[in-house]
Design a protein around this motif. Structure first.
Motif, PDB file in Angstrom:
ATOM      1  N   ALA A  72       5.664  -0.154   0.348  1.00 56.67           N
ATOM      2  CA  ALA A  72       7.039   0.335   0.237  1.00 56.67           C
ATOM      3  C   ALA A  72       7.102   1.849   0.407  1.00 56.67           C
ATOM      4  O   ALA A  72       7.984   2.376   1.112  1.00 56.67           O
ATOM      5  N   SER A  73       6.170   2.568  -0.217  1.00 61.60           N
ATOM      6  CA  SER A  73       6.192   4.037  -0.165  1.00 61.60           C
ATOM      7  C   SER A  73       5.864   4.554   1.226  1.00 61.60           C
ATOM      8  O   SER A  73       6.515   5.486   1.722  1.00 61.60           O
ATOM      9  N   GLU A  74       4.866   3.961   1.848  1.00 63.62           N
ATOM     10  CA  GLU A  74       4.464   4.418   3.182  1.00 63.62           C
ATOM     11  C   GLU A  74       5.595   4.236   4.201  1.00 63.62           C
ATOM     12  O   GLU A  74       5.892   5.147   4.985  1.00 63.62           O
ATOM     13  N   THR A  75       6.229   3.084   4.164  1.00 68.37           N
ATOM     14  CA  THR A  75       7.313   2.823   5.112  1.00 68.37           C
ATOM     15  C   THR A  75       8.522   3.692   4.820  1.00 68.37           C
ATOM     16  O   THR A  75       9.177   4.203   5.735  1.00 68.37           O
ATOM     17  N   PRO A 235      10.103  -4.734   0.690  1.00 64.63           N
ATOM     18  CA  PRO A 235      11.257  -4.319   1.508  1.00 64.63           C
ATOM     19  C   PRO A 235      12.428  -3.803   0.673  1.00 64.63           C
ATOM     20  O   PRO A 235      13.151  -2.905   1.113  1.00 64.63           O
ATOM     21  N   ILE A 236      12.631  -4.378  -0.517  1.00 70.97           N
ATOM     22  CA  ILE A 236      13.715  -3.910  -1.385  1.00 70.97           C
ATOM     23  C   ILE A 236      13.445  -2.476  -1.841  1.00 70.97           C
ATOM     24  O   ILE A 236      14.312  -1.596  -1.759  1.00 70.97           O
ATOM     25  N   LEU A 237      12.242  -2.230  -2.316  1.00 70.77           N
ATOM     26  CA  LEU A 237      11.867  -0.895  -2.790  1.00 70.77           C
ATOM     27  C   LEU A 237      11.895   0.126  -1.659  1.00 70.77           C
ATOM     28  O   LEU A 237      12.305   1.278  -1.849  1.00 70.77           O
ATOM     29  N   GLU A 238      11.460  -0.307  -0.488  1.00 71.95           N
ATOM     30  CA  GLU A 238      11.476   0.597   0.678  1.00 71.95           C
ATOM     31  C   GLU A 238      12.887   1.086   0.984  1.00 71.95           C
ATOM     32  O   GLU A 238      13.118   2.289   1.195  1.00 71.95           O
ATOM     33  N   LYS A 239      13.841   0.178   0.998  1.00 73.33           N
ATOM     34  CA  LYS A 239      15.225   0.553   1.307  1.00 73.33           C
ATOM     35  C   LYS A 239      15.798   1.475   0.236  1.00 73.33           C
ATOM     36  O   LYS A 239      16.507   2.444   0.538  1.00 73.33           O
ATOM     37  N   ILE A 240      15.500   1.186  -1.021  1.00 69.45           N
ATOM     38  CA  ILE A 240      15.993   2.038  -2.110  1.00 69.45           C
ATOM     39  C   ILE A 240      15.432   3.446  -1.985  1.00 69.45           C
ATOM     40  O   ILE A 240      16.158   4.449  -2.067  1.00 69.45           O
ATOM     41  N   MET A 241      14.116   3.552  -1.779  1.00 67.17           N
ATOM     42  CA  MET A 241      13.470   4.860  -1.693  1.00 67.17           C
ATOM     43  C   MET A 241      13.923   5.635  -0.464  1.00 67.17           C
ATOM     44  O   MET A 241      14.051   6.864  -0.514  1.00 67.17           O
ATOM     45  N   THR A 242      14.169   4.943   0.625  1.00 67.85           N
ATOM     46  CA  THR A 242      14.650   5.598   1.837  1.00 67.85           C
ATOM     47  C   THR A 242      16.012   6.234   1.587  1.00 67.85           C
ATOM     48  O   THR A 242      16.235   7.417   1.904  1.00 67.85           O
TER      49      THR A 242
END
Length: 251
Positions: A72-75, A235-242
């Motif tokens: 999640a963090s890398e993406t 994918p959920i965490l990725e979108k939030i962090m983005t």
């Protein structure tokens, strides 16, 4: 130090998330130490989602594997890097990050809500070439399951007086038509995460901004027994962090 002031700001932002729900924009608050233009022509180090243990977080009780957090963090870092031209975002690969003790130490202290010493910030600033750091940590997770049922009418089944089934829907004298009704069951599982982020000046150790955002996804399965498995967390965490990263770095 990232401490008590951050806690109060996160509390305010979390209240906003609870009020407006997952579809709203991230809630962001700036501290008195932030001034417009502070990030221009500079570099910001993207620090991965921080938890206190390999498989979870003692502060919140949230269970997250290292693999999920890393993906999640890398993406998310790549997404924010592509969307921003100024400030420049620094995304460290695993090999380089693993060689920096201060990198792991910052994540651990931040996850535990403990003060981060000035020498740790200095070591990370010198190693990354960035003045500012963007840190993330999970605040809450929830899962809901819902089962819905509906009756669906099928094509009529036709029987002769002797009980023989005909594979036709034509009405013939002496044939009895029986309407079939079946029950369809749908199982829905929704997974929601809340993540907070802090923007820190590593040179002074001062907190500049804090933000909170939530996101969710769901999975549906049509069957009569059991529940749908929850959707993957990465994918959920990725979108939030983005979204959080883009909003906090919008000077």
């Amino acid at each position: 130090m990232v401490g008590g002031l951050k806690n109060s700001l996160v509390a305010v932002a979390l209240a906003g998330v609870a009020t407006v729900g997952c579809g709203a924009a991230p809630r962001v608050k700036a501290t008195p130490d932030f001034h417009e233009g502070a990030l221009q022509h500079g570099k910001v180090l993207f620090v991965p989602l921080a938890v206190s243990e390999e498989l979870g977080d003692e502060r919140t009780g949230i269970v997250l594997s290292d693999a999920t957090r890393a993906l999640a963090s890398e993406t998310a870092c790549e997404n924010v890097h592509e969307s921003l031209s100024d400030p420049a975002l620094v995304c460290l690969n695993q090999e380089r990050a693993g060689a920096l003790p201060a990198y792991a130490q910052v994540q651990l202290l931040f996850a535990r809500d403990q003060p981060i010493p000035a020498d740790v910030w200095q070591a990370l600033r010198q190693a990354s070439g960035a003045r500012h750091a963007l840190l993330f940590r999970p605040e809450a997770v929830s899962s809901s399951q819902e089962v819905s049922r509906k009756q669906v009418s099928g094509s009529p089944l036709l029987f002769l007086g002797s009980g023989t089934l005909l594979a036709t829907t034509a009405l013939v004298s002496g044939i009895v038509a029986t309407q079939t009704v079946r029950t369809e069951t749908s199982n829905d599982t929704e997974l929601t995460y809340v993540v907070s982020a802090s923007l820190v000046d590593m040179q002074s150790g001062k907190l500049l901004k804090v933000g909170v955002h939530s996101g969710s996804d769901s999975r549906s399965v049509k069957h009569n027994l059991g529940f749908a498995e929850p959707p993957p967390a990465a994918p959920i965490l990725e979108k939030i962090m983005t979204r959080l990263g883009e909003t906090l770095l919008d000077d």
